[in-house]
Design a protein around this motif. Structure first.
Motif, PDB file in Angstrom:
ATOM      1  N   THR A 161       0.975  -1.429   0.076  1.00 49.47           N
ATOM      2  CA  THR A 161      -0.019  -0.429  -0.619  1.00 49.47           C
ATOM      3  C   THR A 161       0.730   1.474   0.370  1.00 49.47           C
ATOM      4  O   THR A 161       1.092   1.944   1.312  1.00 49.47           O
ATOM      5  CB  THR A 161      -0.594   0.215   1.559  1.00 49.47           C
ATOM      6  N   SER A 162       1.104   1.467  -0.981  1.00 46.15           N
ATOM      7  CA  SER A 162       2.343   2.528  -1.107  1.00 46.15           C
ATOM      8  C   SER A 162       1.609   3.468  -2.422  1.00 46.15           C
ATOM      9  O   SER A 162       1.664   2.589  -3.474  1.00 46.15           O
ATOM     10  CB  SER A 162       3.304   2.455  -0.818  1.00 46.15           C
ATOM     11  N   LEU A 163       2.236   5.001  -2.604  1.00 47.73           N
ATOM     12  CA  LEU A 163       2.153   5.383  -3.502  1.00 47.73           C
ATOM     13  C   LEU A 163       2.928   5.528  -4.307  1.00 47.73           C
ATOM     14  O   LEU A 163       2.704   5.817  -5.777  1.00 47.73           O
ATOM     15  CB  LEU A 163       2.105   6.855  -3.642  1.00 47.73           C
ATOM     16  N   THR A 164       4.326   4.677  -3.852  1.00 43.29           N
ATOM     17  CA  THR A 164       5.316   5.257  -4.904  1.00 43.29           C
ATOM     18  C   THR A 164       6.252   3.409  -4.828  1.00 43.29           C
ATOM     19  O   THR A 164       6.423   3.601  -6.100  1.00 43.29           O
ATOM     20  CB  THR A 164       6.494   6.191  -3.849  1.00 43.29           C
ATOM     21  N   ILE A 165       5.852   2.583  -4.056  1.00 45.70           N
ATOM     22  CA  ILE A 165       7.089   1.262  -4.444  1.00 45.70           C
ATOM     23  C   ILE A 165       5.794   1.118  -4.920  1.00 45.70           C
ATOM     24  O   ILE A 165       5.169   0.260  -4.797  1.00 45.70           O
ATOM     25  CB  ILE A 165       7.068   1.167  -2.946  1.00 45.70           C
ATOM     26  N   ASN A 166       6.738  -0.491  -6.361  1.00 45.90           N
ATOM     27  CA  ASN A 166       6.404  -1.447  -6.554  1.00 45.90           C
ATOM     28  C   ASN A 166       6.678  -2.698  -5.909  1.00 45.90           C
ATOM     29  O   ASN A 166       8.173  -2.768  -5.927  1.00 45.90           O
ATOM     30  CB  ASN A 166       6.574  -0.581  -7.864  1.00 45.90           C
ATOM     31  N   SER A 167       5.827  -3.176  -5.689  1.00 42.93           N
ATOM     32  CA  SER A 167       6.307  -4.690  -4.801  1.00 42.93           C
ATOM     33  C   SER A 167       5.030  -5.271  -4.744  1.00 42.93           C
ATOM     34  O   SER A 167       4.085  -4.889  -4.328  1.00 42.93           O
ATOM     35  CB  SER A 167       7.057  -4.530  -3.353  1.00 42.93           C
ATOM     36  N   VAL A 168       5.817  -6.665  -3.518  1.00 39.37           N
ATOM     37  CA  VAL A 168       4.315  -7.317  -2.824  1.00 39.37           C
ATOM     38  C   VAL A 168       4.458  -7.259  -2.143  1.00 39.37           C
ATOM     39  O   VAL A 168       5.840  -7.390  -1.358  1.00 39.37           O
ATOM     40  CB  VAL A 168       4.261  -8.615  -3.613  1.00 39.37           C
ATOM     41  N   SER A 169       3.295  -7.167  -1.298  1.00 37.12           N
ATOM     42  CA  SER A 169       3.607  -7.222   0.479  1.00 37.12           C
ATOM     43  C   SER A 169       4.267  -9.008   0.588  1.00 37.12           C
ATOM     44  O   SER A 169       4.506  -8.838   2.162  1.00 37.12           O
ATOM     45  CB  SER A 169       2.784  -7.028   1.325  1.00 37.12           C
ATOM     46  N   ALA A 170       4.104  -9.708   0.630  1.00 33.10           N
ATOM     47  CA  ALA A 170       4.646 -11.485   0.923  1.00 33.10           C
ATOM     48  C   ALA A 170       4.839 -12.060  -0.591  1.00 33.10           C
ATOM     49  O   ALA A 170       4.626 -11.835  -1.841  1.00 33.10           O
ATOM     50  CB  ALA A 170       3.401 -11.781   1.528  1.00 33.10           C
ATOM     51  N   LEU A 171       6.097 -12.363  -0.165  1.00 32.49           N
ATOM     52  CA  LEU A 171       6.257 -13.079  -0.857  1.00 32.49           C
ATOM     53  C   LEU A 171       6.738 -15.012  -0.172  1.00 32.49           C
ATOM     54  O   LEU A 171       8.624 -14.773  -0.286  1.00 32.49           O
ATOM     55  CB  LEU A 171       7.845 -13.439  -1.657  1.00 32.49           C
ATOM     56  N   LEU A 172       5.885 -15.902  -0.387  1.00 34.62           N
ATOM     57  CA  LEU A 172       5.916 -17.331   0.016  1.00 34.62           C
ATOM     58  C   LEU A 172       7.061 -18.330  -0.270  1.00 34.62           C
ATOM     59  O   LEU A 172       6.649 -18.446  -2.021  1.00 34.62           O
ATOM     60  CB  LEU A 172       5.222 -17.794   0.961  1.00 34.62           C
ATOM     61  N   VAL A 173       8.031 -18.909  -0.040  1.00 30.87           N
ATOM     62  CA  VAL A 173       8.316 -19.944  -0.641  1.00 30.87           C
ATOM     63  C   VAL A 173       8.681 -20.982   0.313  1.00 30.87           C
ATOM     64  O   VAL A 173       8.712 -21.369   1.138  1.00 30.87           O
ATOM     65  CB  VAL A 173      10.009 -18.787  -0.848  1.00 30.87           C
ATOM     66  N   SER A 174       8.921 -21.924  -0.405  1.00 27.30           N
ATOM     67  CA  SER A 174       9.410 -23.524   0.313  1.00 27.30           C
ATOM     68  C   SER A 174      10.790 -24.264  -0.243  1.00 27.30           C
ATOM     69  O   SER A 174      10.946 -23.064  -1.967  1.00 27.30           O
ATOM     70  CB  SER A 174       8.404 -24.342   0.217  1.00 27.30           C
ATOM     71  N   GLY A 175      11.013 -24.806   0.802  1.00 25.56           N
ATOM     72  CA  GLY A 175      12.705 -25.100  -0.085  1.00 25.56           C
ATOM     73  C   GLY A 175      12.414 -26.890  -0.138  1.00 25.56           C
ATOM     74  O   GLY A 175      11.373 -27.708   0.513  1.00 25.56           O
ATOM     75  N   ALA A 176      13.254 -27.472  -1.266  1.00 24.91           N
ATOM     76  CA  ALA A 176      12.782 -28.854  -1.701  1.00 24.91           C
ATOM     77  C   ALA A 176      13.428 -29.900  -1.137  1.00 24.91           C
ATOM     78  O   ALA A 176      14.812 -29.080  -0.348  1.00 24.91           O
ATOM     79  CB  ALA A 176      12.998 -29.201  -2.595  1.00 24.91           C
ATOM     80  N   SER A 177      13.475 -30.833  -0.609  1.00 23.74           N
ATOM     81  CA  SER A 177      14.206 -31.483   0.689  1.00 23.74           C
ATOM     82  C   SER A 177      15.584 -32.936  -0.436  1.00 23.74           C
ATOM     83  O   SER A 177      15.246 -32.705  -1.070  1.00 23.74           O
ATOM     84  CB  SER A 177      13.567 -32.752   1.613  1.00 23.74           C
ATOM     85  N   ALA A 178      16.361 -32.900   0.972  1.00 27.53           N
ATOM     86  CA  ALA A 178      16.936 -34.143   0.177  1.00 27.53           C
ATOM     87  C   ALA A 178      16.656 -35.743  -0.709  1.00 27.53           C
ATOM     88  O   ALA A 178      16.934 -35.604  -1.876  1.00 27.53           O
ATOM     89  CB  ALA A 178      18.226 -33.998   0.324  1.00 27.53           C
ATOM     90  N   HIS A 179      15.358 -35.525  -0.413  1.00 26.40           N
ATOM     91  CA  HIS A 179      14.831 -36.784  -0.899  1.00 26.40           C
ATOM     92  C   HIS A 179      13.722 -36.745  -1.905  1.00 26.40           C
ATOM     93  O   HIS A 179      13.488 -37.511  -2.215  1.00 26.40           O
ATOM     94  CB  HIS A 179      14.026 -37.401  -0.025  1.00 26.40           C
ATOM     95  N   THR A 180      13.056 -35.342  -1.863  1.00 28.06           N
ATOM     96  CA  THR A 180      12.886 -34.834  -2.563  1.00 28.06           C
ATOM     97  C   THR A 180      13.003 -34.643  -4.206  1.00 28.06           C
ATOM     98  O   THR A 180      12.808 -35.274  -4.861  1.00 28.06           O
ATOM     99  CB  THR A 180      12.098 -33.377  -2.620  1.00 28.06           C
TER     100      THR A 180
END
Length: 399
Positions: free
Chosen positions: A369-388
């Motif tokens: 919620t900004s007049l000037t900034i271009n981005s997203v409020s969240a960026l969720l990531v997960s990681g792959a395990s060695a088994h996967t």
């Protein structure tokens, strides 16, 4: 913000627009047109050239009035701009930037060591980009550890002024002024590097800066240097995660991280737009007849995807390096660009080499919620395990 940029670009390179609060302006969205406004003396940054403001047509409680009233580099021209910039430049000498590299390395390592994307989703914005930018900037400005949450809150609220009532906006301005005064009056502790704040204090004592100019310069560093870096890091990580084939190329050593940083800055610039520049006389720009004193909104995100000069909306780290305006151009080129590039290069290389292979966990959060900034409020990531990873490789017959 990219959707708004596309809408503006579809109408031309200089198009009529209205900034929140009912202020009419021209949105400069073409690359060549924006570069001209940024570099030609014909265009002023000083609000003394803003015809509507001088004629009393801009509401006194307009959310961005503080931006125009501040005594800082963003709204200064000529000798005043040169004087303010010369003092601010002491924070970004090559020696000082080099001295920050070990601290950036340590902060990146510490933050990544606390993340386990295999066990749970990680929000790269709040758990990585934000604390990194906060730690580096507050170290540069010698903001005490206990005060960093307060400083962060003030910046976030200021960047979301459009959501505030006029009374709330006035209250915020008062809080900002009080806190900046506190930082400038606070003496450095024993064995403490006062950082850039000490430089500002000395400039006030010598008469090189007024107290108001020192406060506003300090606020420029906090507001412009913090959320822009957070947004740039989030945008760059998102671009790589949404383009895994490109990420693989940089991990395989085909492309340098420096090249990735520059393409990410062009592809999804962290600054959507800044108000304003003003023509000093009647002029034609982008086929539009502009009058002396018109307000020109500087649309960086849109200009950097102008297909006349760039590859537009295609993220391509393998392409020859493309010029961009993410840090501006000309007299107002961003002083903090070397520090921003240092943080982005270090953070991105660490993020994608120190952690398990990452993938997005659902769509990114809504725009900030900004007049000037271009981005997203969240960026969720997960990681792959060695088994996967082993299972996936077995399924494709790969070793």
């Amino acid at each position: 913000m990219q959707e708004q940029s596309r809408t503006l670009r579809a109408q031309g390179t200089v198009v009529p627009a209205q900034w929140p609060g009912g202020v009419d302006c021209w949105a400069v969205v073409g690359f060549d047109e924006l570069e001209a406004v940024l570099t030609r003396p014909l265009y002023s940054r000083s609000p003394q050239h803003f015809r509507a403001l001088q004629n009393g047509e801009v509401p006194a409680d307009w959310p961005m009035i503080d931006h125009l009233n501040r005594q800082w580099m963003l709204t200064a021209d000529g000798a005043d701009h040169t004087r303010l910039r010369r003092i601010a430049a002491t924070a970004f000498t090559p020696r000082r930037i080099r001295s920050l590299q070990p601290a950036v390395d340590r902060t990146v390592t510490r933050l990544l060591s606390g993340l386990d994307p295999v066990q749970r989703p990680v929000d790269l914005r709040t758990e990585f980009a934000l604390p990194l930018a906060l730690d580096v900037l507050c170290s540069l400005l010698a903001v005490p550890e206990a005060e960093r949450p307060q400083a962060t809150s003030l910046v976030f609220r200021a960047l979301s002024r459009a959501a505030l009532t006029p009374q709330e906006s006035q209250q915020l301005s008062s809080e900002i002024r009080t806190y900046l005064g506190h930082l400038l009056e606070r003496p450095a502790g024993r064995d403490e590097d006062g950082g850039f704040v000490t430089d500002l204090q000395q400039s006030v004592e010598s008469g090189s800066l007024t107290r108001r100019e020192a406060q506003d310069t300090l606020w420029l560093f906090l507001a412009a240097g913090f959320d822009t870096t957070v947004a740039a890091l989030v945008n760059a990580a998102r671009a790589l995660l949404e383009n895994p084939a490109q990420l693989r190329r940089v991990l395989d050593g085909e492309v340098t991280w420096d090249h990735v940083v520059e393409e990410a800055l062009r592809y999804d610039s962290s600054v959507f737009a800044l108000p304003f520049a003003f023509p000093r006389e009647d002029v034609v720009l982008g086929g539009q007849h502009l009058s002396k004193g018109d307000a020109l909104l500087l649309c960086y995100t849109a200009a950097n995807r102008d297909t006349r000069r760039t590859s537009g909306g295609r993220f391509d780290i393998a392409a020859p390096r493309q010029h961009h305006l993410a840090f501006g151009r000309g007299p107002h080129f961003c002083l903090g660009a070397p520090l921003a590039r240092l943080q982005l290069r270090t953070a991105l290389s660490g993020l994608f080499t120190a952690l398990p292979p990452l993938q997005l966990t659902g769509p990114p959060g809504p725009p900030t919620t900004s007049l000037t900034i271009n981005s997203v409020s969240a960026l969720l990531v997960s990681g792959a395990s060695a088994h996967t990873l082993h299972t996936e490789a077995a399924g494709t017959g790969q070793p």
